[in-house]
Design an enzyme around this catalytic site. Structure first.
Site, mmCIF file in Angstrom:
data_model
loop_
_atom_site.group_PDB
_atom_site.id
_atom_site.type_symbol
_atom_site.label_atom_id
_atom_site.label_comp_id
_atom_site.label_asym_id
_atom_site.label_seq_id
_atom_site.Cartn_x
_atom_site.Cartn_y
_atom_site.Cartn_z
ATOM 1 N N TYR A 1 -13.140 117.297 -20.130
ATOM 2 C CA TYR A 1 -13.986 116.140 -19.391
ATOM 3 C C TYR A 1 -14.251 116.327 -18.004
ATOM 4 O O TYR A 1 -13.418 116.780 -17.153
ATOM 5 C CB TYR A 1 -13.165 114.875 -19.462
ATOM 6 C CG TYR A 1 -13.546 113.411 -18.763
ATOM 7 C CD1 TYR A 1 -14.399 112.920 -19.662
ATOM 8 C CD2 TYR A 1 -13.349 113.405 -17.636
ATOM 9 C CE1 TYR A 1 -14.886 111.512 -19.213
ATOM 10 C CE2 TYR A 1 -13.933 112.249 -16.986
ATOM 11 C CZ TYR A 1 -14.751 111.466 -17.508
ATOM 12 O OH TYR A 1 -15.558 110.452 -17.156
ATOM 13 N N GLU B 1 -21.495 111.413 -16.214
ATOM 14 C CA GLU B 1 -20.121 112.059 -17.105
ATOM 15 C C GLU B 1 -20.589 112.986 -18.078
ATOM 16 O O GLU B 1 -21.435 112.961 -18.766
ATOM 17 C CB GLU B 1 -19.578 110.593 -17.892
ATOM 18 C CG GLU B 1 -18.380 111.016 -18.473
ATOM 19 C CD GLU B 1 -17.553 109.716 -19.386
ATOM 20 O OE1 GLU B 1 -17.113 109.031 -18.635
ATOM 21 O OE2 GLU B 1 -18.348 109.637 -20.280
#
Ligand code: GDP
Ligand code: MN
Length: 382
Positions: A101, A189
Site C-alpha cells: 500500500y 493512493e
C-alpha cells in the site's frame, strides 16, 4: 472531488508511474474488441466512485476474451454501494507476487501531509488502520519540504527490502507526491502497488481525491468531474455560490458563516434534532442567495422545518429579510420557519418581516428548541 480509477491511471501515466494497459468500456458491444486489443488474460473492473469493488464482485479475472466479455456484461449490470456501474475497464492481468500500500493524504489531524506505506497492501486500508495499525508506516511532513530524507529512506528499506524495489518505489513515490502537490490533491493512493511478473512495481489500482477549493486552478481536473458524485441540491447550491452539504436529517438550515453554521448544527443535535443540511449563505449581502437557499432546502422532501440563523456583520439583516420576502413571492413555502435575526440592521430587517406577518427571534437556543419541536410535532410537514 473524487475521480475514477481509469482517470487516475491516466494521470499516473502522464507522470510516468507504471500502470498496466487498459481499455475503457461503456457498452457491452465494446467488450470483445477491448479484450482482443489487450490480448491474453485480463482483469475486468467496475469504475465506481467507491472502494471495496473487489469484495463487491466488481473485479474479475478473465482467462480468455470470452470470459472478459461475460464478466464485463455481468459487472455492467451491478450496483456497488448505491452506484450503478456505467463504466468498466479491461486491463492486462498482472501476475502479482506481492502487494503493498502507498499513499499521500492531507492529514487534518496532524496538520501535515502524511506518507503511508504498508506491506499489507490490497486490503481495505480503513480496516487495516483499525485492526492492525502497526502494519501502516506513517511519515508526517510539511508539504513544501517533503518527507525527512532519513525517515523516508528507512521506511522504503523496511517496506520494499531489495535495492531494485527500493529504487523503483522511490521513483514511483516521488512522482506520486509531485502529482499530489501539483494537482492540489487531498489523497493519492496506490493499493495495491504490486511487484509483478517481471519483478517491477506497478500501480494495480489508483485513487485520487482533490481539494474542491483548489479546483479553480485546475480546469483539466475539474473537467474530470463525474456527475454521479454530487446530489442535485449540491449541484444547485454550487451554481448559486452557496457552500452546501447535504445531510440525512429533517431540519433545513440557512446560516451565515461556516463557523456559525457548524455551531448551529451542533446545537440542533444537542436539542435532539437532525439537520438536513449545512448551508452557509456567505458573508455577502445578497437577497437572491436567500431565495436560492430556500429553493434548494424545500426541494428536499425530508425537510419538515427550517431554521434561519443570521448573525449579521457584513451580512445585513434587512437584505436577509428582503430575500425571505422575495422567496415567499416566488415559491410556495408551506414549511414552518424559525428565524433568528440579529446584528447589522436588525431593526430594519425585523420591521420588514413583521409587516409580512413573520416573527424573528433573538436567542439562538430558543430558536433551535423551537425548530426541533416543530420538526418533531404535527406542525411540520409529514
Ligand atoms: P478495489 O477492491 O476496489 O480496491 O480494487 P483493486 O483494483 O484494488 O482490486 C482488488 C484486488 O484484485 C487487488 O487487491 C488484487 O488482489 C486483485 N487484482 C487486481 N488486479 C489484478 C491483476 O492484474 N492480477 C491479479 N493477480 N490480481 C489483481
Ligand atoms: Mn484497491
Amino acid at each position: 472531488m473524487n475521480i475514477h480509477e481509469y482517470q487516475a491511471k491516466e494521470l499516473f501515466a502522464s507522470y510516468g508511474i507504471p500502470i498496466k494497459a487498459f481499455r475503457l468500456v461503456t457498452e457491452p458491444g465494446q467488450l470483445a474488441q477491448a479484450a482482443q486489443e489487450l490480448g491474453g488474460e485480463t482483469i475486468v473492473k467496475a469504475q465506481v466512485l467507491t472502494g471495496g469493488r473487489g469484495k463487491a464482485g466488481g473485479v474479475k479475472y478473465a482467462k480468455t476474451a470470452e470470459e472478459a466479455v461475460k464478466y464485463g456484461q455481468d459487472i455492467l449490470n451491478l450496483t456497488i454501494k448505491g452506484f450503478p456501474v456505467e463504466k468498466i475497464i479491461l486491463t492486462e492481468a498482472a501476475d502479482i507476487k506481492k502487494e503493498f500500500y502507498a499513499g499521500f493524504i492531507t492529514n487534518r489531524g496532524t496538520r501535515a501531509v502524511t506518507l503511508m506505506l504498508s506491506k499489507a497492501g490490497g486490503m481495505d486500508i480503513e480496516d487495516l488502520a483499525v485492526n492492525s495499525p502497526e502494519e501502516i508506516l506513517k511519515i508526517d511532513f510539511f508539504a513544501r519540504t517533503g518527507p525527512d530524507e532519513d525517515l523516508y529512506e528507512a521506511a522504503l528499506k523496511d517496506i520494499f527490502r531489495t535495492q531494485t524495489h527500493i529504487a523503483q518505489a522511490r521513483d514511483i513515490l516521488d512522482k506520486l507526491y509531485r502529482l499530489f502537490l501539483e494537482k492540489d490533491c487531498s489523497l493519492t493512493e496506490i493499493n495495491p502497488l504490486s511487484i509483478v511478473d517481471d519483478d517491477t512495481l506497478v500501480a494495480i489500482d489508483a485513487k485520487m481525491s482533490f481539494d474542491d477549493n483548489a479546483l479553480f486552478r485546475h480546469p483539466e481536473i475539474q473537467a474530470l468531474e463525474n456527475p454521479e458524485e454530487s446530489s442535485q441540491d449540491e449541484k444547485d447550491a454550487r451554481e448559486a455560490g452557496l457552500s452546501f452539504v447535504s445531510l440525512d436529517g429533517d431540519i433545513g438550515c440557512i446560516v451565515n458563516g461556516a463557523g456559525l453554521a457548524m455551531a448551529t448544527l451542533d446545537l440542533i443535535k444537542l436539542a435532539g434534532g437532525e439537520p438536513a443540511n449545512f448551508l452557509d449563505v456567505g458573508g455577502s449581502s445578497n437577497p437572491n442567495k436567500v431565495v436560492s437557499a430556500l429553493k434548494i432546502i424545500i426541494s428536499n422532501p425530508n425537510v419538515k422545518a427550517i431554521l434561519i440563523n443570521i448573525f449579521g456583520g457584513i451580512t445585513r439583516c434587512d437584505d436577509i429579510a428582503k430575500g425571505l420576502l422575495m422567496a415567499r413571492e416566488q415559491i410556495q413555502l408551506d414549511l414552518p420557519l424559525v428565524i433568528r435575526l440579529v446584528g447589522t440592521n436588525q431593526d430594519e430587517g425585523r420591521a420588514l418581516l413583521e409587516k409580512a406577518g413573520l416573527q424573528a427571534f433573538d436567542g439562538l437556543s430558543e430558536s433551535v428548541e423551537k425548530v426541533v419541536a416543530l420538526a418533531t410535532s404535527e406542525g411540520g410537514r409529514q
